[in-house]
Design a protein around this motif. Structure first.
Motif, PDB file in Angstrom:
ATOM      1  N   ASN A 243     -53.520 -18.180  -2.024  1.00 18.01           N
ATOM      2  CA  ASN A 243     -52.381 -19.065  -2.241  1.00 18.01           C
ATOM      3  C   ASN A 243     -51.083 -18.368  -1.861  1.00 18.01           C
ATOM      4  N   THR A 244     -50.043 -19.158  -1.719  1.00 18.60           N
ATOM      5  CA  THR A 244     -48.725 -18.622  -1.347  1.00 18.60           C
ATOM      6  C   THR A 244     -47.719 -18.791  -2.467  1.00 18.60           C
ATOM      7  N   PHE A 245     -48.180 -18.942  -3.698  1.00 21.39           N
ATOM      8  CA  PHE A 245     -47.270 -19.088  -4.828  1.00 21.39           C
ATOM      9  C   PHE A 245     -46.675 -17.738  -5.187  1.00 21.39           C
ATOM     10  N   GLY A 246     -45.398 -17.716  -5.490  1.00 16.07           N
ATOM     11  CA  GLY A 246     -44.730 -16.477  -5.843  1.00 16.07           C
ATOM     12  C   GLY A 246     -45.119 -15.990  -7.230  1.00 16.07           C
ATOM     13  N   GLN A 247     -44.952 -14.694  -7.452  1.00 21.02           N
ATOM     14  CA  GLN A 247     -45.239 -14.076  -8.740  1.00 21.02           C
ATOM     15  C   GLN A 247     -43.977 -13.381  -9.260  1.00 21.02           C
ATOM     16  N   PRO A 248     -43.721 -13.474 -10.556  1.00 31.18           N
ATOM     17  CA  PRO A 248     -42.568 -12.757 -11.105  1.00 31.18           C
ATOM     18  C   PRO A 248     -42.775 -11.250 -10.995  1.00 31.18           C
ATOM     19  N   PRO A 249     -41.703 -10.476 -10.794  1.00 29.80           N
ATOM     20  CA  PRO A 249     -41.840  -9.023 -10.641  1.00 29.80           C
ATOM     21  C   PRO A 249     -42.500  -8.351 -11.832  1.00 29.80           C
ATOM     22  N   GLU A 250     -42.364  -8.933 -13.022  1.00 31.85           N
ATOM     23  CA  GLU A 250     -42.912  -8.307 -14.229  1.00 31.85           C
ATOM     24  C   GLU A 250     -44.378  -8.676 -14.472  1.00 31.85           C
ATOM     25  N   GLU A 251     -44.995  -9.438 -13.573  1.00 38.65           N
ATOM     26  CA  GLU A 251     -46.381  -9.829 -13.768  1.00 38.65           C
ATOM     27  C   GLU A 251     -47.277  -8.588 -13.822  1.00 38.65           C
ATOM     28  N   PRO A 252     -48.072  -8.399 -14.884  1.00 36.64           N
ATOM     29  CA  PRO A 252     -48.952  -7.225 -14.977  1.00 36.64           C
ATOM     30  C   PRO A 252     -49.998  -7.235 -13.872  1.00 36.64           C
ATOM     31  N   GLU A 304     -57.846  -8.038  -6.027  1.00 33.60           N
ATOM     32  CA  GLU A 304     -56.660  -8.887  -5.864  1.00 33.60           C
ATOM     33  C   GLU A 304     -55.570  -8.079  -5.187  1.00 33.60           C
ATOM     34  N   ASN A 305     -54.919  -8.667  -4.187  1.00 31.97           N
ATOM     35  CA  ASN A 305     -53.795  -7.950  -3.591  1.00 31.97           C
ATOM     36  C   ASN A 305     -52.552  -8.118  -4.459  1.00 31.97           C
ATOM     37  N   THR A 306     -51.526  -7.364  -4.148  1.00 34.71           N
ATOM     38  CA  THR A 306     -50.328  -7.333  -4.999  1.00 34.71           C
ATOM     39  C   THR A 306     -49.106  -7.860  -4.255  1.00 34.71           C
ATOM     40  N   VAL A 307     -49.314  -8.863  -3.404  1.00 27.34           N
ATOM     41  CA  VAL A 307     -48.199  -9.490  -2.696  1.00 27.34           C
ATOM     42  C   VAL A 307     -47.307 -10.214  -3.703  1.00 27.34           C
ATOM     43  N   GLN A 308     -46.035  -9.874  -3.729  1.00 22.78           N
ATOM     44  CA  GLN A 308     -45.108 -10.510  -4.652  1.00 22.78           C
ATOM     45  C   GLN A 308     -44.460 -11.754  -4.048  1.00 22.78           C
TER      46      GLN A 308
END
Length: 358
Positions: A243-252, A304-308
């Motif tokens: 998916n291309t949904f963004g993740q908050p920087p603080e996501e563990p 899982e990759n860590t693309v922010q």
């Protein structure tokens, strides 16, 4: 929560069911341990399993030849969903692809879909859910039905197309009568971007679902691709969530999420390996574990990759592999840990982006 999915998330299950969960949300229950490996990586030569190349979303990957792709059911959403616009201008296109043996099989599948909707009753209006069916040509049909049993204001419009040996359904919801014509026009325009392909290695650009290349890209995208079957007599399921949904920087991270959730559940699976790994060429994390319940050995492996800031050319990717089934008897064939890890190491390193379109 793993990502801000526009759809609803499935509820988590207890530990035996966890490794078979189909939602990104459930992943958090499954990662555990530190970043030190407790099992050495196996080389590809150590596992004699025939592989073949498939194209899924924007990627190519090698999967066991014994695993077949499981298409999503129409009422469960698409294999992939493309989002266009934002807020009140948002439109959502679901794309579902299933294999068919012939033109006659495609026609029978469309007949079956229309018949099912015709026999379902609208809860409030006491009329069939099927509203209309239009045969555009022998390879293209349009079906309209009520989008919900609670209202007649919204219509679900499905365009059924035959491309090669694939039955493709493009579906969108018109939320008012004024929007119906525009939705129909979009679906007819979108179907022009569908192209059948029989050699995954020739894919260049576009978005692959089974043997279909979709030549359009959304502002945001999500897809789930499931392959299942048996490897060495043991049930294996392989899932790719993109998916291309963004993740908050603080996501563990994957491992940190799992540590917290497993501790809360009091669950102590055996960690085989956990740490950093490349996923589709991007930095990420993996967790590999085994669960033993009533003599049954089940595996749940995750990466899982860590693309922010995900974009169509660099989306977020979650890979999951499970072996065994919860309902199998204790004496059913089981995969040993070394074989399961070797299988994992045959798959994950092969995930790569398609070549750019000329």
């Amino acid at each position: 929560m793993i990502h801000k999915n526009r759809g609803s998330h499935k509820a988590g299950r207890l530990i035996v069911r966890l490794i078979h969960a189909a939602s990104w949300v459930t992943l958090g229950f499954l990662a555990t341990g530190c970043t030190q490996n407790s099992m050495e990586r196996h080389t590809a030569q150590e596992l004699d399993v025939p592989m073949h190349e498939v194209c899924l979303g924007p990627y190519l990957v090698e999967v066991p030849a014994a695993l077949g792709r499981d298409a999503r059911q129409l009422d469960a959403g698409g294999d992939a969903t493309f989002y266009f616009g934002q807020d009140e201008n948002l439109t959502k296109l679901d794309v579902t692809v299933s294999d068919v043996a012939s033109e006659e099989a495609y026609a029978a599948a469309v007949d079956q879909r229309a018949a099912r909707l015709a026999t379902q009753e609208h809860f409030t209006a006491s009329v069939p859910m099927l509203v209309d069916r239009q045969r555009i040509d022998r390879h293209l049909q349009m079906i309209q039905s009520y989008a919900s049993i609670d209202t007649t204001m919204a219509l679900r419009i499905e365009l059924h197309a035959l491309r090669g040996r694939s039955h493709v359904v493009l579906a969108e919801t018109a939320f008012s009568e004024d929007a119906i014509d525009a939705v129909k026009a979009r679906l007819l325009a979108f179907q022009g971007s569908l192209e059948a392909q029989h050699d995954a290695g020739t894919a260049t650009g576009g978005y692959c679902i089974g043997d279909i290349r979709v030549g359009l890209r959304g502002d945001e995208e999500e897809g789930e691709f499931v392959y299942s079957g048996q490897v060495k007599g043991v049930p294996v399921t392989l899932r790719f969530d993109i998916n291309t949904f963004g993740q908050p920087p603080e996501e563990p991270s994957l491992i940190r999420r799992g540590e917290a959730n497993l501790e809360g559940l009091g669950v102590k699976p055996r960690r085989l390996r956990a740490g950093r790994v490349l996923v589709a060429g991007d930095p990420g994390e993996e967790w590999l574990g085994t669960f033993v319940e009533d003599g049954r050995r089940l595996h749940g492996f995750y990466a899982e990759n860590t693309v922010q800031r995900a974009v169509p050319t660099a989306p977020r990717v979650l890979v999951r592999l499970t072996t065994g089934r919860e309902e199998d008897p204790g004496g059913a064939p089981q995969m040993d840990d070394a074989t399961a890890v070797a299988l994992w190491d045959r798959i994950v390193p092969t995930i790569r982006r398609q070549a750019a379109a000329p």
